[in-house]
Design a protein around this motif. Structure first.
Motif, PDB file in Angstrom:
ATOM      1  N   GLN A 488       8.257  -8.192 -11.563  1.00 15.95           N
ATOM      2  CA  GLN A 488       9.266  -7.332 -12.193  1.00 15.95           C
ATOM      3  C   GLN A 488       8.612  -6.121 -12.859  1.00 15.95           C
ATOM      4  OE1 GLN A 488      11.511  -9.794 -14.899  1.00 15.95           O
ATOM      5  NE2 GLN A 488      12.465 -11.001 -13.251  1.00 15.95           N
ATOM      6  N   VAL A 489       7.433  -6.351 -13.459  1.00 11.05           N
ATOM      7  CA  VAL A 489       6.701  -5.237 -14.060  1.00 11.05           C
ATOM      8  C   VAL A 489       6.294  -4.228 -12.980  1.00 11.05           C
ATOM      9  CG1 VAL A 489       4.615  -4.572 -15.310  1.00 11.05           C
ATOM     10  CG2 VAL A 489       5.860  -6.637 -15.966  1.00 11.05           C
ATOM     11  N   LEU A 490       5.854  -4.759 -11.854  1.00 13.48           N
ATOM     12  CA  LEU A 490       5.473  -3.874 -10.756  1.00 13.48           C
ATOM     13  C   LEU A 490       6.677  -3.142 -10.181  1.00 13.48           C
ATOM     14  CD1 LEU A 490       2.838  -6.060  -8.863  1.00 13.48           C
ATOM     15  CD2 LEU A 490       2.416  -4.066 -10.306  1.00 13.48           C
ATOM     16  N   GLY A 491       7.850  -3.765 -10.267  1.00 14.65           N
ATOM     17  CA  GLY A 491       9.063  -3.081  -9.833  1.00 14.65           C
ATOM     18  C   GLY A 491       9.332  -1.848 -10.683  1.00 14.65           C
ATOM     19  N   GLY A 492       9.058  -1.964 -11.971  1.00  9.13           N
ATOM     20  CA  GLY A 492       9.193  -0.799 -12.839  1.00  9.13           C
ATOM     21  C   GLY A 492       8.176   0.273 -12.503  1.00  9.13           C
ATOM     22  N   LEU A 493       6.966  -0.156 -12.141  1.00 12.03           N
ATOM     23  CA  LEU A 493       5.944   0.811 -11.729  1.00 12.03           C
ATOM     24  C   LEU A 493       6.383   1.545 -10.469  1.00 12.03           C
ATOM     25  CD1 LEU A 493       3.135   2.111 -11.838  1.00 12.03           C
ATOM     26  CD2 LEU A 493       2.243   0.102 -10.625  1.00 12.03           C
ATOM     27  N   GLY A 502       4.821  14.680  -6.279  1.00 13.05           N
ATOM     28  CA  GLY A 502       3.793  14.465  -5.267  1.00 13.05           C
ATOM     29  C   GLY A 502       3.937  13.160  -4.526  1.00 13.05           C
ATOM     30  N   VAL A 503       4.848  12.293  -4.968  1.00 14.33           N
ATOM     31  CA  VAL A 503       5.075  11.005  -4.291  1.00 14.33           C
ATOM     32  C   VAL A 503       6.362  11.101  -3.485  1.00 14.33           C
ATOM     33  CG1 VAL A 503       5.518   8.537  -4.582  1.00 14.33           C
ATOM     34  CG2 VAL A 503       3.855   9.696  -6.061  1.00 14.33           C
ATOM     35  N   LEU A 538      -3.188  14.284  -6.915  1.00 13.30           N
ATOM     36  CA  LEU A 538      -2.255  13.172  -7.129  1.00 13.30           C
ATOM     37  C   LEU A 538      -3.011  11.882  -7.414  1.00 13.30           C
ATOM     38  CD1 LEU A 538       0.597  11.929  -7.064  1.00 13.30           C
ATOM     39  CD2 LEU A 538       0.300  11.627  -4.574  1.00 13.30           C
ATOM     40  N   VAL A 539      -4.065  11.625  -6.652  1.00 12.18           N
ATOM     41  CA  VAL A 539      -4.852  10.413  -6.867  1.00 12.18           C
ATOM     42  C   VAL A 539      -5.422  10.394  -8.285  1.00 12.18           C
ATOM     43  CG1 VAL A 539      -6.977   9.215  -6.203  1.00 12.18           C
ATOM     44  CG2 VAL A 539      -5.417  10.073  -4.451  1.00 12.18           C
ATOM     45  N   LYS A 540      -5.948  11.515  -8.702  1.00 10.52           N
ATOM     46  CA  LYS A 540      -6.506  11.595 -10.053  1.00 10.52           C
ATOM     47  C   LYS A 540      -5.426  11.365 -11.111  1.00 10.52           C
ATOM     48  CE  LYS A 540      -9.226  14.658 -13.053  1.00 10.52           C
ATOM     49  NZ  LYS A 540      -9.895  15.978 -13.161  1.00 10.52           N
ATOM     50  N   SER A 541      -4.253  11.956 -10.903  1.00  4.99           N
ATOM     51  CA  SER A 541      -3.151  11.799 -11.859  1.00  4.99           C
ATOM     52  C   SER A 541      -2.654  10.356 -11.913  1.00  4.99           C
ATOM     53  CB  SER A 541      -2.002  12.735 -11.475  1.00  4.99           C
ATOM     54  OG  SER A 541      -0.875  12.514 -12.283  1.00  4.99           O
ATOM     55  N   LEU A 542      -2.528   9.726 -10.749  1.00  5.35           N
ATOM     56  CA  LEU A 542      -2.054   8.339 -10.715  1.00  5.35           C
ATOM     57  C   LEU A 542      -3.034   7.415 -11.422  1.00  5.35           C
ATOM     58  CD1 LEU A 542      -0.721   8.060  -7.041  1.00  5.35           C
ATOM     59  CD2 LEU A 542       0.624   8.267  -9.137  1.00  5.35           C
ATOM     60  N   ARG A 543      -4.315   7.597 -11.170  1.00 11.17           N
ATOM     61  CA  ARG A 543      -5.314   6.696 -11.735  1.00 11.17           C
ATOM     62  C   ARG A 543      -5.531   6.907 -13.229  1.00 11.17           C
ATOM     63  NH1 ARG A 543      -9.923   6.960  -6.926  1.00 11.17           N
ATOM     64  NH2 ARG A 543      -9.069   5.261  -5.644  1.00 11.17           N
ATOM     65  N   GLU A 544      -5.446   8.154 -13.677  1.00 10.54           N
ATOM     66  CA  GLU A 544      -5.793   8.450 -15.064  1.00 10.54           C
ATOM     67  C   GLU A 544      -4.586   8.506 -15.992  1.00 10.54           C
ATOM     68  OE1 GLU A 544      -8.082  12.014 -15.132  1.00 10.54           O
ATOM     69  OE2 GLU A 544      -9.731  11.199 -13.929  1.00 10.54           O
ATOM     70  N   GLU A 545      -3.402   8.750 -15.439  1.00  8.56           N
ATOM     71  CA  GLU A 545      -2.242   8.939 -16.308  1.00  8.56           C
ATOM     72  C   GLU A 545      -1.081   8.017 -15.958  1.00  8.56           C
ATOM     73  OE1 GLU A 545      -1.224  13.050 -16.110  1.00  8.56           O
ATOM     74  OE2 GLU A 545      -3.243  13.749 -16.568  1.00  8.56           O
ATOM     75  N   GLY A 553       0.157  -2.410 -22.156  1.00 12.18           N
ATOM     76  CA  GLY A 553       0.727  -3.608 -22.752  1.00 12.18           C
ATOM     77  C   GLY A 553       0.811  -4.786 -21.808  1.00 12.18           C
ATOM     78  N   THR A 554       0.357  -4.632 -20.580  1.00 12.92           N
ATOM     79  CA  THR A 554       0.356  -5.738 -19.616  1.00 12.92           C
ATOM     80  C   THR A 554      -1.085  -6.060 -19.230  1.00 12.92           C
ATOM     81  OG1 THR A 554       0.405  -4.442 -17.560  1.00 12.92           O
ATOM     82  CG2 THR A 554       2.499  -4.786 -18.699  1.00 12.92           C
ATOM     83  N   ALA A 555      -1.249  -7.196 -18.549  1.00 14.19           N
ATOM     84  CA  ALA A 555      -2.577  -7.592 -18.098  1.00 14.19           C
ATOM     85  C   ALA A 555      -2.854  -7.138 -16.674  1.00 14.19           C
ATOM     86  CB  ALA A 555      -2.720  -9.118 -18.194  1.00 14.19           C
ATOM     87  N   LEU A 556      -1.899  -6.442 -16.066  1.00 22.12           N
ATOM     88  CA  LEU A 556      -2.050  -6.022 -14.677  1.00 22.12           C
ATOM     89  C   LEU A 556      -2.943  -4.788 -14.584  1.00 22.12           C
ATOM     90  CD1 LEU A 556       1.649  -6.429 -13.435  1.00 22.12           C
ATOM     91  CD2 LEU A 556      -0.242  -8.061 -13.266  1.00 22.12           C
ATOM     92  N   GLU A 557      -3.783  -4.759 -13.543  1.00 18.79           N
ATOM     93  CA  GLU A 557      -4.684  -3.630 -13.305  1.00 18.79           C
ATOM     94  C   GLU A 557      -4.583  -3.206 -11.840  1.00 18.79           C
ATOM     95  OE1 GLU A 557      -8.606  -4.718 -14.432  1.00 18.79           O
ATOM     96  OE2 GLU A 557      -8.135  -4.946 -16.563  1.00 18.79           O
ATOM     97  N   PRO A 558      -3.528  -2.491 -11.475  1.00 16.19           N
ATOM     98  CA  PRO A 558      -3.367  -2.070 -10.069  1.00 16.19           C
ATOM     99  C   PRO A 558      -4.496  -1.138  -9.638  1.00 16.19           C
ATOM    100  CG  PRO A 558      -1.317  -1.834 -11.293  1.00 16.19           C
ATOM    101  CD  PRO A 558      -2.387  -2.082 -12.296  1.00 16.19           C
ATOM    102  N   LYS A 559      -4.964  -1.335  -8.404  1.00 12.59           N
ATOM    103  CA  LYS A 559      -6.013  -0.515  -7.823  1.00 12.59           C
ATOM    104  C   LYS A 559      -5.418   0.311  -6.677  1.00 12.59           C
ATOM    105  CE  LYS A 559      -9.041  -2.510 -10.493  1.00 12.59           C
ATOM    106  NZ  LYS A 559      -9.581  -1.789 -11.668  1.00 12.59           N
ATOM    107  N   LEU A 560      -5.711   1.608  -6.695  1.00 11.31           N
ATOM    108  CA  LEU A 560      -5.227   2.501  -5.637  1.00 11.31           C
ATOM    109  C   LEU A 560      -6.241   2.508  -4.500  1.00 11.31           C
ATOM    110  CD1 LEU A 560      -2.907   4.514  -5.016  1.00 11.31           C
ATOM    111  CD2 LEU A 560      -4.387   6.317  -5.890  1.00 11.31           C
ATOM    112  N   ALA A 561      -5.810   2.060  -3.323  1.00 14.42           N
ATOM    113  CA  ALA A 561      -6.709   1.920  -2.185  1.00 14.42           C
ATOM    114  C   ALA A 561      -6.091   2.566  -0.948  1.00 14.42           C
ATOM    115  CB  ALA A 561      -7.020   0.437  -1.937  1.00 14.42           C
TER     116      ALA A 561
END
Length: 785
Positions: A488-493, A502-503, A538-545, A553-561
């Motif tokens: 559900q958290v990822l759904g919000g993401l 850019g997306v 866009l990659v820089k913005s997604l990863r840094e911001e 506030g979550t324990a999730l750490e999504p990786k952009l691949a």
């Protein structure tokens, strides 16, 4: 040592030649059985894309983390038309059946637009669709290309492109075919002409080419066999051929030229061979060693892809260097004095053979090449018929011009008369050529830069037409999850990503297991193409911001691949290490030149001038391939190009550096005349340097005719660098700066002279033999110098 090696090879010619031929034949036999295993994948140590790829391999079988391929089709009646759907589904089913373990497409996976959840693979207009094919990084480049060819064969066998209103293309560079280079024959054809003009001897030309091509052939085989042990991309072979042919001809040219000079001084053939290897041979070893060390310096980057390119080129240069100091003396042991005898029939045959190579390289009808070869054979046979013909006559000996009566001696004194003018002028020329380098944009070109005649490019264009340019480089977000609440958290993401500039599209989270999820992915498509600077932003913005803010506030750490993200990480990694690499090579070169010339200012000038010439070559490359001049579609410059070009060009420039400066130093030590020693050194070396540079320029430049953008880029960059180095630098900047510094050129502090090793790259001075002595030639003939 060098003289002993030369004499041994000279006396045991057939053993040495037989050994090299055996190595070549065995190498061809082994290579024909095992083939290559090229690997063009690249990973960046400790990068986010690498971590994401590892998670995709663990939880999703690598889907989305490998290299992307696709079957793209366009139907005028719409992709959901029953007839179209039936044909394409049959193709996808057959491919799926071959993707099982042991199948011809083992390891691949496919996502059909007709399968559940495949609606996103159909364009909004409904006329274009794609089936995504994932190629895991574990599949090497050679195997992937074979799989791509098989998929193309299936498309053709089913006659899909013969169906009215239906177009089917196979996309993805990883599945694209690699055509072996053919343009090198253009360089060889031109080398035949240049060598005959420069050496005045057909046999000398033939010996030079035969030795060089033997070394290059064995080097190319070595690269292919080494690909089973180390990661070597397929472009390493072409780059190895390019460099090997250029330096191989140059090295043999230097040695044969010195051999003929020694014959003219009165040495017998064996003594002349010893003199040639003890003088020019030393320079060849030093130059070859420098090129190899420069290329091996790429290992410090720590990336297998880059290391494979460097090792491949280094192996070819090393083999060519060894062939020059062993096979060439053996060949001279067979031709002996005949190297100075040229008959018109040999000249005619050589010209026709060169024309045959030219027709092959230009892709003209084979009949023309056959006709030229036939005329070459006729030219040789006529010379043996019992009839009077000019073809039987020998060329008259070339008149020797005193050194100080040559045009090069006059040229040098003209430059030295106004050194500041020419020093400033040549520097401004180099700086002007380097100006485009200020806008250098490192990155990867994509399938959009392929030839429009390839199915890879047509597939790319169809995807852009139907789905937008960003569909050619989608991203994958992946993270481990512990509970359905994490989904559900990822759904919000996903919602946040869809609202991000850019997306173009972000999918809902997709778990690896709906009942017991361990990880989930979000598929993301940017609005811009993979090579666009906006995509990198866009990659820089997604990863840094964007992602850190959404996941706060979550324990999730999504990786952009994904492949595009990996390319961006790769570029950033190399950009951060390019200064280190340049510094190591420059420092090593400076120390080597100090040890050779016992000077502080000469190596310092050499480093500066080489940087200027390389910068000018970079500028030309950026102007043509990034700005898009002369009809070439502009794209970023691949991040490994500057490093590899630097290693090659810096090593090659050392060749000319040692050759010309050593003669200047020799004259200065003999006469103490700082001005005339510069002119004498330039006049003594200019013809050989000009011939060697002309061959390299055309050999490298001929690769501009290849389809591969990377090979074209290398061809232009290397040919430009050599041309600039042999003209603006060696003929203008070197004599001007040498004149300005005078005797100070050869100054070295005593304490530094005491600790530096003494590297002798010119050998001892060899006085002409006394008539009747061991090395004196009892049948001395005039040399055709």
């Amino acid at each position: 040592m060098y003289a002993r090696l030369a004499r041994w090879c000279f006396k045991h010619s057939w053993y040495v030649i037989g050994g090299w031929v055996t190595i070549l034949v065995v190498g061809v036999g082994v290579f024909s059985q095992v083939g290559p295993a090229y690997d063009g994948t690249f990973t960046v140590p400790e990068s986010e894309s690498l971590t994401g790829s590892e998670l995709l391999n663990e939880y999703f079988g690598g889907f989305g983390g490998g290299q992307a391929g696709a079957i793209v089709f366009k139907a005028d009646a719409g992709v959901t038309d029953e007839a179209v759907a039936a044909k394409m589904t049959a193709l996808f089913d057959q491919l799926q059946s071959e993707m099982v373990p042991g199948g011809q497409l083992d390891g691949l996976s496919i996502q059909s637009p007709y399968a559940p959840g495949g609606e996103q693979l159909v364009s909004p207009g409904g006329q274009i669709a794609q089936a995504r094919i994932n190629v895991p990084n574990a599949i090497d480049q050679t195997k992937a290309m074979e799989m791509g060819e098989h998929i193309n064969d299936l498309v053709n066998e089913k006659g899909l492109n013969e169906t009215d209103g239906l177009q089917v293309e196979v996309g993805g560079a990883v599945l694209g075919s690699f055509e072996p280079p053919e343009s090198e024959v253009l360089g060889v054809a031109f080398a035949v002409f240049v060598l005959i003009v420069a050496m005045g001897s057909v046999l000398a030309m033939g010996t030079t080419l035969a030795v060089a091509l033997t070394g290059v052939g064995i080097g190319a085989i070595a690269i292919g066999l080494a690909s089973h042990v180390i990661s070597v991309p397929d472009t390493a072979v072409t780059i190895g051929l390019m460099i090997g042919i250029g330096v191989g001809i140059d090295y043999a040219l230097f040695i044969v030229t010195r051999y003929r000079e020694a014959l003219g001084q009165g040495f017998d053939p064996e003594g002349a061979t010893a003199v040639a290897l003890d003088t020019a041979g030393r320079s060849v070893i030093f130059a070859g060693f420098t090129v190899v060390v420069s290329l091996m310096g790429l290992l410090i980057i720590g990336v297998p892809f880059i290391a494979g390119l460097g090792l491949g080129a280094a192996m070819t240069v090393a083999v060519v260097m060894v062939s020059s100091i062993t096979l060439l003396p053996a060949a001279l042991g067979l031709v002996r004095r005949k190297v100075n005898v040229t008959k018109w029939r040999g000249v005619a045959a050589s010209v026709f053979i060169a024309l045959a190579l030219l027709t092959i390289g230009l892709g003209l009808p084979p009949l023309l090449a056959g006709a030229c070869i036939g005329l070459a054979v006729i030219s040789l046979l006529i010379g043996y018929l019992p009839i009077a013909t000019p073809l039987k006559n020998s060329l008259a000996p070339r008149r020797e011009v005193p050194l100080r009566d040559t045009v090069w001696y006059s040229w040098s004194h003209q430059i030295q008369a106004k050194p500041w003018r020419y020093a400033v002028l040549s520097t401004l020329i180099l700086l002007a050529l380097a100006v485009p380098l200020l806008w250098l944009n490192l990155g990867f070109s994509d399938e959009g830069n392929f030839s429009e005649s390839t199915t890879t490019r047509r597939a790319y264009d169809l995807i852009s037409e139907g789905f937008g340019p960003g569909a050619n480089g989608p991203f994958v977000l992946i993270t481990e999850v512990d509970s359905p609440a994490d989904l559900q958290v990822l759904g919000g993401l996903s919602q946040t990503l869809n609202a991000t500039d850019g997306v173009a599209f972000a999918s809902p989270p997709i778990p690896n297991d709906a009942n017991n999820p361990g990880a989930a992915i979000i598929q993301l498509q940017p609005t811009t193409s993979p090579q666009a600077s906006e995509t990198e932003d866009l990659v820089k913005s997604l990863r840094e911001e964007v992602i850190p803010t959404a996941m706060a506030g979550t324990a999730l750490e999504p990786k952009l691949a994904g492949a595009t993200a990996a390319g961006i990480d790769f570029t950033s990694y190399l950009a951060g290490r390019i200064i280190l690499f340049f510094g190591v090579v420059l420092s090593l070169s400076f120390i080597l030149l100090m040890a050779v010339f016992r000077s502080l200012l000469v190596p310092l000038k050499a480093v500066i001038m080489n940087m200027l010439s390389i910068g000018a070559a970079y500028g030309v490359v950026v102007a043509v391939f990034q700005f898009g001049l002369f009809g070439i579609e502009g794209a970023p410059i691949e991040p490994f190009i500057p490093m590899l070009m630097f290693a090659i060009v810096f090593g090659l420039s050392m060749d000319y550096e040692v050759f010309i400066l050593s003669r200047m130093k020799e004259e200065f030590e003999r006469t103490g005349d700082a001005a005339n020693s510069v002119a004498d050194g330039l006049a003594a070396t200019a013809r050989v340097i000009t011939a060697a540079a002309a061959i390299m320029v055309v050999v490298f430049g001929s690769f501009m005719f290849e389809d591969s953008r990377i090979i074209k880029l290398f061809g232009l960059g290397l040919s430009t660098a050599v041309l600039i180095d042999a003209t603006v630098v060696r003929m203008l900047l070197v004599p001007a700066t040498m004149q300005l510094l005078g005797a100070r050129n050869w100054w070295l502090p005593q304490w530094l002279d005491n600790i530096l090793p003494n590297l002798n790259v010119e050998g001892e001075h060899h006085e002409p033999p006394v008539p009747g002595s061991e090395d004196a030639d009892p049948e001395r003939e005039p040399v055709l110098a």
